[in-house]
Structures are given as structure tokens and as C-alpha cells.
Scaffold this motif. Structure first.
Motif, PDB file in Angstrom:
ATOM      1  N   GLY A 102      17.828  24.320  18.584  1.00 12.23           N
ATOM      2  CA  GLY A 102      19.242  24.410  18.932  1.00 12.23           C
ATOM      3  C   GLY A 102      19.511  24.095  20.386  1.00 12.23           C
ATOM      4  O   GLY A 102      20.503  23.436  20.723  1.00 12.23           O
ATOM      5  N   GLN A 134      19.441  20.463  20.969  1.00 13.71           N
ATOM      6  CA  GLN A 134      20.702  19.847  20.548  1.00 13.71           C
ATOM      7  C   GLN A 134      21.754  19.963  21.654  1.00 13.71           C
ATOM      8  O   GLN A 134      22.520  19.026  21.908  1.00 13.71           O
ATOM      9  CB  GLN A 134      21.207  20.527  19.268  1.00 13.71           C
ATOM     10  CG  GLN A 134      22.377  19.844  18.608  1.00 13.71           C
ATOM     11  CD  GLN A 134      21.957  18.650  17.768  1.00 13.71           C
ATOM     12  OE1 GLN A 134      20.832  18.187  17.837  1.00 13.71           O
ATOM     13  NE2 GLN A 134      22.882  18.130  16.982  1.00 13.71           N
ATOM     14  N   LYS A 135      21.778  21.083  22.334  1.00 10.06           N
ATOM     15  CA  LYS A 135      22.733  21.264  23.426  1.00 10.06           C
ATOM     16  C   LYS A 135      22.450  20.295  24.574  1.00 10.06           C
ATOM     17  O   LYS A 135      23.369  19.769  25.209  1.00 10.06           O
ATOM     18  CB  LYS A 135      22.678  22.703  23.935  1.00 10.06           C
ATOM     19  CG  LYS A 135      23.098  23.751  22.933  1.00 10.06           C
ATOM     20  CD  LYS A 135      22.936  25.135  23.539  1.00 10.06           C
ATOM     21  CE  LYS A 135      23.132  26.235  22.526  1.00 10.06           C
ATOM     22  NZ  LYS A 135      22.915  27.581  23.114  1.00 10.06           N
ATOM     23  N   THR A 194      26.504  20.302  15.490  1.00  6.07           N
ATOM     24  CA  THR A 194      26.047  21.690  15.535  1.00  6.07           C
ATOM     25  C   THR A 194      24.842  21.927  14.633  1.00  6.07           C
ATOM     26  O   THR A 194      24.563  23.060  14.239  1.00  6.07           O
ATOM     27  CB  THR A 194      27.185  22.658  15.147  1.00  6.07           C
ATOM     28  OG1 THR A 194      27.633  22.364  13.827  1.00  6.07           O
ATOM     29  CG2 THR A 194      28.346  22.543  16.113  1.00  6.07           C
ATOM     30  N   ILE A 204      22.255  24.912  15.239  1.00  4.41           N
ATOM     31  CA  ILE A 204      22.852  25.708  16.308  1.00  4.41           C
ATOM     32  C   ILE A 204      23.262  27.073  15.761  1.00  4.41           C
ATOM     33  O   ILE A 204      23.814  27.165  14.669  1.00  4.41           O
ATOM     34  CB  ILE A 204      24.090  24.984  16.875  1.00  4.41           C
ATOM     35  CG1 ILE A 204      23.692  23.658  17.522  1.00  4.41           C
ATOM     36  CG2 ILE A 204      24.815  25.847  17.868  1.00  4.41           C
ATOM     37  CD1 ILE A 204      22.950  23.780  18.808  1.00  4.41           C
ATOM     38  N   LYS A 253      27.605  27.497  18.220  1.00  2.00           N
ATOM     39  CA  LYS A 253      28.462  26.590  17.454  1.00  2.00           C
ATOM     40  C   LYS A 253      29.913  26.725  17.890  1.00  2.00           C
ATOM     41  O   LYS A 253      30.611  25.727  18.126  1.00  2.00           O
ATOM     42  CB  LYS A 253      28.331  26.879  15.963  1.00  2.00           C
ATOM     43  CG  LYS A 253      29.206  25.999  15.081  1.00  2.00           C
ATOM     44  CD  LYS A 253      29.077  26.348  13.608  1.00  2.00           C
ATOM     45  CE  LYS A 253      27.708  25.990  13.075  1.00  2.00           C
ATOM     46  NZ  LYS A 253      27.629  26.166  11.601  1.00  2.00           N
ATOM     47  N   ILE A 295      30.426  25.185  21.305  1.00  4.78           N
ATOM     48  CA  ILE A 295      30.470  23.725  21.259  1.00  4.78           C
ATOM     49  C   ILE A 295      31.804  23.249  20.677  1.00  4.78           C
ATOM     50  O   ILE A 295      32.376  22.260  21.145  1.00  4.78           O
ATOM     51  CB  ILE A 295      29.275  23.186  20.457  1.00  4.78           C
ATOM     52  CG1 ILE A 295      27.994  23.350  21.286  1.00  4.78           C
ATOM     53  CG2 ILE A 295      29.481  21.731  20.067  1.00  4.78           C
ATOM     54  CD1 ILE A 295      26.738  22.940  20.575  1.00  4.78           C
ATOM     55  N   HIS A 296      32.323  23.947  19.682  1.00  2.00           N
ATOM     56  CA  HIS A 296      33.640  23.596  19.156  1.00  2.00           C
ATOM     57  C   HIS A 296      34.693  23.656  20.264  1.00  2.00           C
ATOM     58  O   HIS A 296      35.543  22.755  20.385  1.00  2.00           O
ATOM     59  CB  HIS A 296      34.031  24.559  18.039  1.00  2.00           C
ATOM     60  CG  HIS A 296      33.263  24.345  16.772  1.00  2.00           C
ATOM     61  ND1 HIS A 296      33.356  25.212  15.699  1.00  2.00           N
ATOM     62  CD2 HIS A 296      32.394  23.378  16.401  1.00  2.00           C
ATOM     63  CE1 HIS A 296      32.576  24.771  14.724  1.00  2.00           C
ATOM     64  NE2 HIS A 296      31.984  23.657  15.129  1.00  2.00           N
ATOM     65  N   GLU A 336      33.614  23.873   8.996  1.00  2.00           N
ATOM     66  CA  GLU A 336      33.585  23.343  10.356  1.00  2.00           C
ATOM     67  C   GLU A 336      34.556  22.172  10.494  1.00  2.00           C
ATOM     68  O   GLU A 336      35.301  22.077  11.476  1.00  2.00           O
ATOM     69  CB  GLU A 336      32.164  22.905  10.718  1.00  2.00           C
ATOM     70  CG  GLU A 336      32.030  22.341  12.114  1.00  2.00           C
ATOM     71  CD  GLU A 336      30.585  22.026  12.477  1.00  2.00           C
ATOM     72  OE1 GLU A 336      30.320  21.813  13.669  1.00  2.00           O
ATOM     73  OE2 GLU A 336      29.728  21.990  11.566  1.00  2.00           O
TER      74      GLU A 336
END
Length: 495
Positions: free
Chosen positions: A397, A400-401, A421, A424, A429, A432-433, A455
Motif C-alpha cells: 500500500g 502505491q502511495k 487504491t 490500500i 483510501k 487518497i480520495h 468507490e
């Protein structure tokens, strides 16, 4: 009470200055599906790898069925039935189903492989685990869901007693997720034992008979009634605080920013699409039927592209990733391992790949790299030991960030987000949204592909529906609902 199949106690592991596990413990019952939950960097994967013998802790005990395995090698633990399938464990596509199942143990006759016996043995394994596949068929032709099941059957073969599944539903459609979970439940009912690592509360609540929650390397909660917990209670256990879901206020957007006319590339087209400044447009459809193919074509990853693409009125050649990037199109890949993270490089290097800041004498300015890395760490809550830590040592995760931070560092005009996401945790999540919402408030446009209908419904301003590589419908306003998106994903491009 029946003794647990596996008991791990007081497990502690440190990487450099970072303590990944801090006296963690877990007890796994026989025939259980044991949910292992936690935020990114909480220690889930480290604990799983410790149980499998791939990580040596500084202290702690691992006991399987009364036998102390604390000093056993990975091979010894595998022989005793412990199997780990991480989220990137896949079958070998160029081999047959039989070869994948029996690789290393193909039966022989007079020094040659006895293919008849091999196919019969594979067929028996597949039938035993209720997986209807042709043993002679090429594994590369299987769907992602079928490949995941084949990997699980391979893990169960040869006295597999405890199978650890790390994010097994990643990349699957809603229907495939449901079918895989039902299949795992049937295997558990037949006496198999699973550890199920997931960031999806709904999966844990529907499937798992037991659960353990890790936070900062410590066990903070465990129980035998995951279904009795609400999604909010489970999220609070994972994060240590209540998590507020983000619901974007839908916007019509400003001036046209991305214009696509008659675009054709591998697996998609012709496509006509307009995306406005500040708008989030979701791409919805079954895998292989257009959404991902459009993103990759715009990113310059499809090679030959026909048609017209414009960003802010200027024509863009999408025949090469550099041309797309220089025009302001930034692509987040769905596969961070194969296409995203350079695992052997530092976090700071990954954030600046191809665009290192220069100082005096055209040397790389490491100070500016460290400053930007710290800013990304704060903005995205990246759990890292420092800017020069190897990216490969971060949790999935957090990797990914870092990839999302790399894109935002370049200040693109249009973000092409393929499962942003993926892997994540629930708190990250939502963060990030909110970050995506913020950058669209500054005029950036977003094309979004996300497999989770909830999502998509909470984040998108509108959704275009694909089937057969073409846009076949659109959802806007009150029609943009979770059920409509899920239906379109299931049947392929029609609300």
C-alpha cells in the motif's frame, strides 16, 4: 477447547530502525478462515512471511500442531504444510495446467515424463477441489480468477494444511470476488485452513470465521465473530479511530480539457470522449473490454494509435509514453510490481524517476529530493523509515502511495488512474480520495478505473460504460449509483 492449528507468540522483527512486528501474536483454528487485517505497514505481510519462514524474527515462537517451528527452514515448513501465496503469486502462463500443478513432481516412466499419468493426476486434483479446468489447457488462457484458484490448488496439493492468501481478490470483478470467496468457503468446510489478508472489510465480514487486527506491529484485536462486527467497527479496529467516508460533491467541470476522437488501439476503439477541467470520469466495464485499454493507449503504452487526442486544444501523439507525459497525461499503472516501483531504488529516487532535480554543476540535488519526499510522506501518510529507504521494503500500500506521489510531483493536466487504491487500507483510501478531489479542484481532470462500485459512485462525476472496446452508455446524476455500476460491470457496459 480444540488446540489451534497454528500459534505465533511474541513475534518481534526489526528492519533497520523500523520495527515491523512488536510482540505480535496470532492463533489460528483448524478449518478456519482467519482474517488478518491492518493498515499498510501494520505488519501483516511480515507476520505472514515469518510464519512461512521467509523472515527470521529477533524473538517469538511459531508452533504448528504442537510442533515448534521457530528454527525450521522455509522448506521444512512447506513440507509440513505451510504455504504462502502473496498477491503477486501467479501461475506460469506458458505451461499447461498440469505442468503448473505438478511442476517439480511430474510422474516418470522409463526416464520420460508420463504425460497420461500426469494429466490424470492433475484432473484428480482439480476435481478434488471443485475446479473444472482442462489439465491440458494453457494456463495463460485462463482468466485471472481461474489462475488464482489454480495457484491455491497447487498450494493445497501435497499435504498443504495452512494456506496464507495475501489479497487474493485483487483485480477481480465483483462476480469473480464472490465466486472465489464461495469456493474458499467450500474448501474450508472440507477441512482446509486459510489465513486471509485483505483490506476489504466486506470480504472479511462475509467470509472469515476468525480475525486478528495488527496495528504498528502489535496485535490489538482478535475474535471469532467477524460477521458480528459492522464495517465501521472493523475500520475503527484497524485504524484506531473512526473513519469518515468521503463523498465527493459532483461537478460538471469547466472547459473541455481532454478530447478523444475516433481513437483506436489494441483492444479498444473507436472511442469518442471529452473530459472537462476538474472532472472525474469513471471508465466502467468488464476486464479486457475497453477501460484499461483506453488508459494505456492514452499513456502511450499501446504502440500504434489511430485517431485524434487533444489536451487543452493541442494535439498529442500517444505513440510513446514520453509524448503522452510531456503533453500532461500521467498514468498510474494497475501493476505496481511489474510496471511501477523500482524496488531496489530509494523512495526519493522512485518519486523522481526520469526527472531528478539538478543543482550546481548539473549534479542531482539530493536535498531537494529529500524535501519533496518528506512532503509526499506527509500528504499521503507514507509509512517509511526515511527518503532513502529502499522502496521494495515498503508495504504494498505504501508503494502505491509513492507511485501516486510521483505523478502529482509532475503536476499533470490529466490523471489516468488505473485502480489508484489497489492494496490500500481504508484510512489511506479515504485520504487518497480527498487528495484526488483536491487536485481536481485546481483544474486537473481525471480518468478513473476502479473495480469497487462503491468507490466509483462516491468519487466520479459521471461514468462511461464499455463493452467490446467501445463506449455503449453513460451514467450521470441520480443514475450514477452503486447498483447501476455493479450491473454494468457484471453484464458488460449497459446500465
Amino acid at each position: 477447547m480444540t488446540a489451534p492449528l497454528l500459534l505465533a507468540t511474541d513475534v518481534t522483527k526489526t528492519f533497520g530502525t523500523s520495527r515491523a512486528l512488536d510482540g505480535a501474536q496470532v492463533s489460528i483454528g483448524r478449518g478456519a478462515i482467519h482474517g488478518l487485517l491492518g493498515k499498510n505497514g501494520a505488519g501483516k505481510s511480515t507476520l505472514a512471511r515469518t510464519v512461512a519462514g521467509l523472515v527470521r524474527p529477533e524473538q517469538g515462537r511459531i508452533v504448528l500442531d504442537g510442533q515448534d517451528l521457530s528454527h525450521a527452514s522455509p522448506a521444512q515448513r512447506r513440507r509440513l504444510g505451510i504455504r504462502l501465496l502473496d498477491q503477486h503469486s501467479e501461475v506460469l502462463p506458458d505451461l499447461s495446467v498440469t505442468e503448473n500443478l505438478l511442476l517439480g513432481g511430474l510422474p516418470r516412466r522409463r526416464g520420460l515424463v508420463d504425460w497420461r499419468a500426469a494429466h490424470e493426476g492433475a484432473a484428480e486434483l482439480l476435481a478434488e477441489h471443485n475446479l473444472p479446468l482442462d489439465p491440458r489447457g494453457a494456463a495463460g488462457r485462463l482468466t485471472l480468477s481461474q489462475r488464482r484458484r489454480l495457484a491455491i490448488v497447487k498450494a493445497l496439493a501435497g499435504e498443504g494444511r495452512l494456506v496464507i492468501l495475501d489479497e487474493p481478490t485483487t483485480g477481480l470483478t465483483i462476480a469473480e470476488r464472490r465466486d472465489l470467496m464461495h469456493w474458499v468457503r467450500r474448501l474450508a468446510d472440507a477441512g482446509r485452513t486459510f489465513v486471509y489478508i485483505s483490506h476489504h472489510n466486506d470480504e472479511v465480514r462475509q467470509l472469515c470465521t476468525e480475525y486478528t487486527v495488527l496495528r504498528d506491529g502489535r496485535t490489538v484485536a482478535h475474535g471469532t465473530n467477524a460477521a458480528g462486527l459492522s464495517a465501521a467497527e472493523l475500520s475503527a479496529a484497524v485504524t484506531g479511530t473512526a473513519v469518515r467516508e468521503f463523498h465527493r460533491a459532483r461537478r460538471r467541470g469547466g472547459a473541455d480539457l481532454l478530447g478523444v476522437r475516433g481513437l483506436e488501439a489494441a483492444g479498444v476503439g473507436p472511442v469518442d470522449l471529452t473530459v472537462r477541467e476538474g472532472e472525474i470520469v469513471a471508465l466502467v466495464g468488464l476486464p479486457g473490454l475497453g477501460p484499461q485499454e483506453l488508459l494505456r493507449a492514452l499513456a502511450g503504452l499501446s504502440g500504434a494509435v489511430r485517431g485524434e487526442v487533444r489536451v487543452a486544444g493541442r494535439p498529442v501523439s500517444c505513440r510513446h509514453p514520453r509524448a503522452s507525459s510531456e503533453a500532461g497525461l500521467a498514468y498510474l499503472t494497475h501493476d505496481r510490481i511489474a510496471e511501477g516501483v523500482a524496488a531496489h531504488l530509494s523512495v526519493a529516487d522512485n518519486l523522481h524517476l526520469g526527472r531528478w532535480p539538478r543543482g550546481r554543476g548539473r549534479l542531482v540535488d539530493s536535498g531537494r529530493m529529500a524535501e519533496r519526499s518528506e512532503q509526499v510522506r506527509r500528504d499521503l501518510a507514507v509509512a517509511q523509515a526515511g527518503p532513502w529507504q529502499e522502496a521494495g521494503r515498503l508495504s504494498g500500500g505504501n508503494q502505491q502511495k509513492v507511485l501516486l506521489g510521483r505523478l502529482l510531483t509532475r503536476r499533470p493536466r490529466v490523471l489516468l488512474l488505473d485502480e489508484p487504491t489497489l492494496g490500500i487500507d481504508v484510512a489511506a483510501k479515504e485520504a487518497i480520495h480527498r487528495l484526488i478531489d483536491t487536485v481536481t479542484g485546481e483544474g486537473m481532470a481525471v480518468l478513473l478505473r476502479a473495480y469497487d462500485p462503491d468507490e466509483t459512485a462516491r468519487l466520479a462525476d459521471r461514468a462511461v460504460l464499455f463493452t467490446g472496446g467501445r463506449i455503449t452508455g453513460e451514467l450521470t446524476g441520480d443514475d450514477l449509483t452503486v447498483s447501476a455500476i455493479a450491473t454494468a460491470q457484471h453484464v458488460g457496459g449497459r446500465p
